[in-house]
Design an enzyme around this catalytic site. Structure first.
Site, PDB file in Angstrom:
ATOM      1  CG  ASP A 220      -2.021   0.954   1.197  1.00 16.81           C
ATOM      2  OD1 ASP A 220      -2.221   1.567   0.125  1.00 16.81           O
ATOM      3  OD2 ASP A 220      -2.716   1.111   2.212  1.00 16.81           O
TER       4      ASP A 220
ATOM      5  CD  GLU B 183      -6.221   1.649  -4.871  1.00 17.88           C
ATOM      6  OE1 GLU B 183      -6.992   0.663  -4.886  1.00 17.88           O
ATOM      7  OE2 GLU B 183      -6.152   2.429  -3.908  1.00 17.88           O
TER       8      GLU B 183
END
Ligand code: ZN
Length: 513
Positions: free
Chosen positions: A174, A284
């Site tokens: 992330d 992402e």
């Protein structure tokens, strides 16, 4: 005497079966859902005071790669359930290995900073159609918790084994910022990469006068500028019956100045790393860590430039209007959010290949119904902070004195903690804990100001040391968590379950006539 010996001494090794172990699981701290059989060998996890162990009874030779200590003439092997045995776990039980989620409509990031939350997350999610990203950690979180991606993957995998959860899960590196970080995360086995482009987004453009904007724009190389002008100026983009976008010259100059370096960076990461990966990767794009919200026009521009360059991505995280502070509800104008969120979803649907991702999604109860409905159940949402706060609630319930120490420490170190997270908490509103009796301490985790105080302090709390170098809180906290791990799992199942219900995520058995 430890519990793995207890169960075997009481029940005997000869004639022991999976059913007998499951039936007696509670009494001997065995995780009932972990019991597995391979070629006559029985495997299961037991809970110890300092964590979990894998017990193998009658280990067959193909299980030789599980390293551990042998007992009862080699009929029993007891192995650390940690990263040292992660590869054999993945090999023999492929369901414990993370996978890319590809086209799963609802995906939920469930960060487990402490390495103890995943069983509760699984309990919450397994009743629903959502696909969980159980391992999700940013570099900042790794630094604060003193963990590595191997630790993160290994605790997630062992928890998946513990729960016997076979529906698949993902692992998100992330908010990664560099090619090296991404390569490292992929090498270790992460299946999703969230690229944080914030270092390449120019925050100095917003609010410039036209002549300043124009002067800076003219300095950019001419060819790409003119190409972009031809793509956007003088045209109308019919996104949906309710949304038609068009770019003025100052809109376009502003967007190019703000995002051109970020777009180039995304392209280079995609071509050089993501598209070369041998495994499928969920990619992402995160443009949420900026000063100003991402307008629908900005979203369209970035997505359109990436499509133009054939960059395939799974999700995009805009920065929405209002504030998404960690561990508390949404702060802002809900109507404005609804409008802009609808536009963002419309743009994603227009391109048709990626979903909207909502970051800092813990506890945003007032907007969950909007997210669920407007996306028609096609979204990614990330949570993490809330699972840490539920862990603190367990401490407050079972070790009130320890909670008091942690609370006072967090107040003393508030200014330091504020360097890492933006919060609006007014700590003067938090009850004076010397006036709160033990049974009332856990309720502090329902107070937004106290939640934020404890949330932003997690790194400082976990890393606090005594003068002799030993951990000030960490060891005592983990001892409480291991002892009360069924309570923690139940609390998380409830709390994350509430997130999923408010998001409108369907139960597995719903909608089947
Ligand atoms: Zn983010």
């Amino acid at each position: 005497m430890s519990s793995e010996h207890e169960i075997l001494n009481h029940l005997g090794i000869n004639g022991i079966s999976a059913d007998i172990i499951r039936k007696n699981a509670l009494e001997y701290s065995v995780y009932a859902s972990s019991v597995q059989e391979i070629e006559g060998s029985l495997l299961f996890l037991v809970r110890e005071e300092d964590g979990r162990r894998l017990v193998i009874i009658n280990p067959c030779t193909i299980l030789d790669d599980f390293a551990g200590d042998e007992y009862h003439d080699g009929k029993v092997r007891i192995c650390p359930a940690d990263k040292s045995n992660l590869k054999p776990l993945w090999r023999h039980f492929p369901f414990t290995r993370p996978i890319a989620y590809a086209d799963k409509p609802v995906t939920i990031g469930l960060g487990d900073r402490l390495g103890i939350a995943t069983p509760g997350h699984i309990k919450a999610i397994k009743e629903t159609v959502a696909f969980p990203v159980l391992a999700q950690q940013s570099m900042r979180e790794l630094n604060f918790t003193g963990r590595t991606y191997e630790d993160v993957l290994s605790t997630a995998a062992w928890s998946v084994f513990q729960e016997g959860y076979k529906s698949g899960y993902g692992a998100d590196g992330d908010h990664l910022k560099t090619a090296d970080e991404i390569k490292m995360a992929l090498d270790i086995g992460m299946t999703m990469i969230t690229l944080d482009c914030s270092d390449y987004i120019d925050n100095t453009i917003e609010g410039l006068e036209f002549h300043e904007l124009s002067a800076r724009y003219q300095k950019l190389p001419e060819k790409p500028r003119l190409e972009m002008e031809s793509r956007y100026l003088g045209r109308e983009f019919e996104i949906s019956p309710d949304l038609c976008l068009s770019f003025s010259i100052s809109d376009l100059m502003g967007l190019i100045l703000i995002y051109h370096r970020a777009i180039e960076y995304i392209k280079s990461i995609y071509y050089e790393v993501i598209s070369r990966s041998e495994r499928a990767v969920d990619f992402e794009i995160s443009i949420d860590e900026t000063k100003t919200p991402t307008s629908p026009l900005a979203h369209y521009f970035v997505a359109s430039e990436l499509k133009q360059a054939d960059v395939a991505f799974t999700s995009l995280a805009p920065r929405f209007c209002g504030e998404f502070q960690k561990g508390i509800d949404y702060i802002g104008d809900k109507e404005k959010f609804t409008q802009e969120f609808t536009d963002h979803v419309g743009i994603a649907e227009f391109f048709g290949t990626y979903k909207i991702s909502v970051h800092s999604g813990s506890d945003k109860f007032s907007i969950f119904p909007i997210v669920g409905a407007k996306t028609r159940q096609f979204f990614h949402l990330k949570t993490a902070g809330t699972s840490w706060l539920e862990a603190i609630r367990v401490i407050a319930l079972h070790a009130p004195d320890l909670y008091r120490e942690i609370h006072s420490f967090s107040l003393e170190n508030l200014e330091e903690a504020k360097k890492y997270y933006v919060i609006s908490a007014d700590t003067s509103r938090i009850s004076d804990i010397s006036q709160v009796n033990d049974s009332g301490l856990a309720d502090l985790m329902d107070d937004p100001d106290a939640r934020q105080l404890i949330h932003i302090s997690y790194g400082l709390i976990l890393n606090a040391r005594r003068s002799d170098g030993s951990s000030r809180f960490r060891a005592r906290m983990y001892a409480i968590w291991y002892k009360h791990d069924p309570d923690y799992a139940a609390a998380l199942a409830r709390h994350i379950g509430r997130h999923l219900a408010d998001l409108g995520v369907k139960k597995n058995n719903e909608g089947i006539e």
